[in-house]
Write an enzyme that holds these catalytic residues in place. Structure first.
Site, PDB file in Angstrom:
ATOM      1  NE  ARG A 246     -51.538 -20.647 -59.445  1.00 54.46           N
ATOM      2  CZ  ARG A 246     -52.251 -20.674 -60.568  1.00 54.46           C
ATOM      3  NH1 ARG A 246     -51.856 -19.970 -61.610  1.00 54.46           N
ATOM      4  NH2 ARG A 246     -53.359 -21.381 -60.646  1.00 54.46           N
ATOM      5  CG  HIS A 250     -50.772 -25.048 -60.962  1.00 54.93           C
ATOM      6  ND1 HIS A 250     -50.938 -24.835 -59.618  1.00 54.93           N
ATOM      7  CD2 HIS A 250     -50.453 -26.357 -61.099  1.00 54.93           C
ATOM      8  CE1 HIS A 250     -50.734 -25.961 -58.958  1.00 54.93           C
ATOM      9  NE2 HIS A 250     -50.427 -26.896 -59.828  1.00 54.93           N
ATOM     10  CE1 TYR A 260     -56.185 -20.338 -63.154  1.00 55.78           C
ATOM     11  CE2 TYR A 260     -55.934 -21.731 -65.077  1.00 55.78           C
ATOM     12  CZ  TYR A 260     -55.396 -21.144 -63.952  1.00 55.78           C
ATOM     13  OH  TYR A 260     -54.082 -21.355 -63.632  1.00 55.78           O
TER      14      TYR A 260
END
Length: 347
Positions: A246, A250, A260
């Protein structure tokens, strides 16, 4: 990893090339381009405060739409919250998808003939539900399947194992798809499980499992078509792991992927973009052009604009709507609240 097209848009597995006409190939590309535009506009609308909850989909178009294209209209979709594109291409009106994002109950009301449940917010719960729907299809003698989706994080949930085990035990008409985009929100896949792949988790359930290049729409289509044929022929469920990515966060609810994920990792996956790969393949076959793509983009923008206007005009949700939709017969405490809010809303 099962693959048909490599990153350069070249066929690397001729035997696995699906039997799709030129028009079907173009339709797949049309749907991916349209969905990428929908994602871009949805993010913009969310930032403007015109949408509520939204989970970006860019990068996962091949996984989502390649698998959906292998389905029949009568098949059932049990989506996760990132899987709204499959619902739209299955028949959910675009304005209702926007109402779902806003939390309006009408966004969860599937129109007649759209065989789907509303997007599941509880991680992995759709796997258990899919097992039940799939068994129901089998018991009724239907040559249809129930397909469900989760991310790599969903495989860490108990419902993931329970759903697969139940469906496997009854050889139910189910297809389980894990869209492995590398991170369960911010947790890397290798910190969730010691398994080398997620596809191999099928072994414990006694079903077939396959790992697919999730950026290759033809590979995803072929794997899903094979799984569907197995299911309707009484051979039981299949677990498909699509390796995908993606590009966005999120969800738009405050997630920051730069905390991250590295820029190098983003760059590596951008080279595998499913739209770029499939566009190259089609252009080499003289089936696609910049002019055709621009037509799809403009059509998508116009339809999205109309749909958000329709959503804006739809009657606002009231507290009494929520109360009346919860139970067939209201318990005493909600009867009292219903009267209270009826009075407030009448003023």
């Amino acid at each position: 990893m099962f693959q048909v097209l490599n990153e350069k848009g070249e066929i690397v597995n001729k035997d696995a090339m699906p039997d799709l006409s030129d028009e079907q190939l173009k339709e797949l590309m049309t749907r991916m381009v349209y969905t990428r535009v929908l994602d871009q506009r949805s993010i913009a609308l969310n930032r403007q405060g015109r949408l509520g909850f939204y989970a970006p989909t860019a990068g996962q178009e091949a996984s989502q739409l390649g698998s959906h294209y292998a389905l029949d209209k009568e098949d059932y979709i049990l989506p996760g919250y990132r899987d709204v594109p499959q619902l739209i291409w299955h028949g959910l009106p675009l304005y209702q998808a926007f109402l779902f994002s806003r939390g309006h109950f009408h966004g969860n009301q599937m129109p007649e003939g759209v065989n789907a449940l509303s997007p599941q917010i509880i991680i992995g719960a759709q796997y258990v539900q899919a097992a039940g729907v799939a068994l129901g299809l089998k018991k009724r003698g239907k040559k249809n399947v129930a397909i469900t989706y989760t991310g790599d994080g969903g495989t860490s949930q108990g419902d993931f194992y329970e759903g697969m085990n139940f469906a496997a035990a009854y050889k139910a008409n189910a297809i389980f798809i894990v869209q492995n985009n590398g991170f369960a929100i911010s947790v890397p896949r290798d910190k969730q499980t010691a398994a080398k792949t997620l596809a191999q988790k099928a072994v414990a359930a006694g079903i077939e499992g396959i790992q697919v290049d999730g950026m290759d729409v033809l590979a995803v289509y072929a794997a899903t078509k094979h799984a569907r044929e197995r299911a309707i022929n009484g051979e039981g469920p299949t677990l498909i792991e699509t390796l995908t990515y993606r590009y966005g966060p999120h969800t738009m609810a405050g997630d920051d992927p730069t905390r991250y994920r590295t820029s190098d990792l983003d760059s590596e996956w951008e080279k595998k973009d499913p739209l770029v790969r499939f566009r190259t393949f089609l252009e080499n076959k003289n089936l696609w052009s910049e002019e055709e793509e621009n037509k799809v983009i403009e059509k998508a923008k116009a339809e999205i604009k109309d749909a958000i206007k329709q959503a804006d005009k739809y009657p606002k949700q009231k507290v009494t709507d929520l109360i009346s939709n919860m139970f067939e017969t209201l318990p005493t405490n909600l009867e009292e609240q219903m009267e209270e809010y009826k009075e407030k809303e009448s003023k």
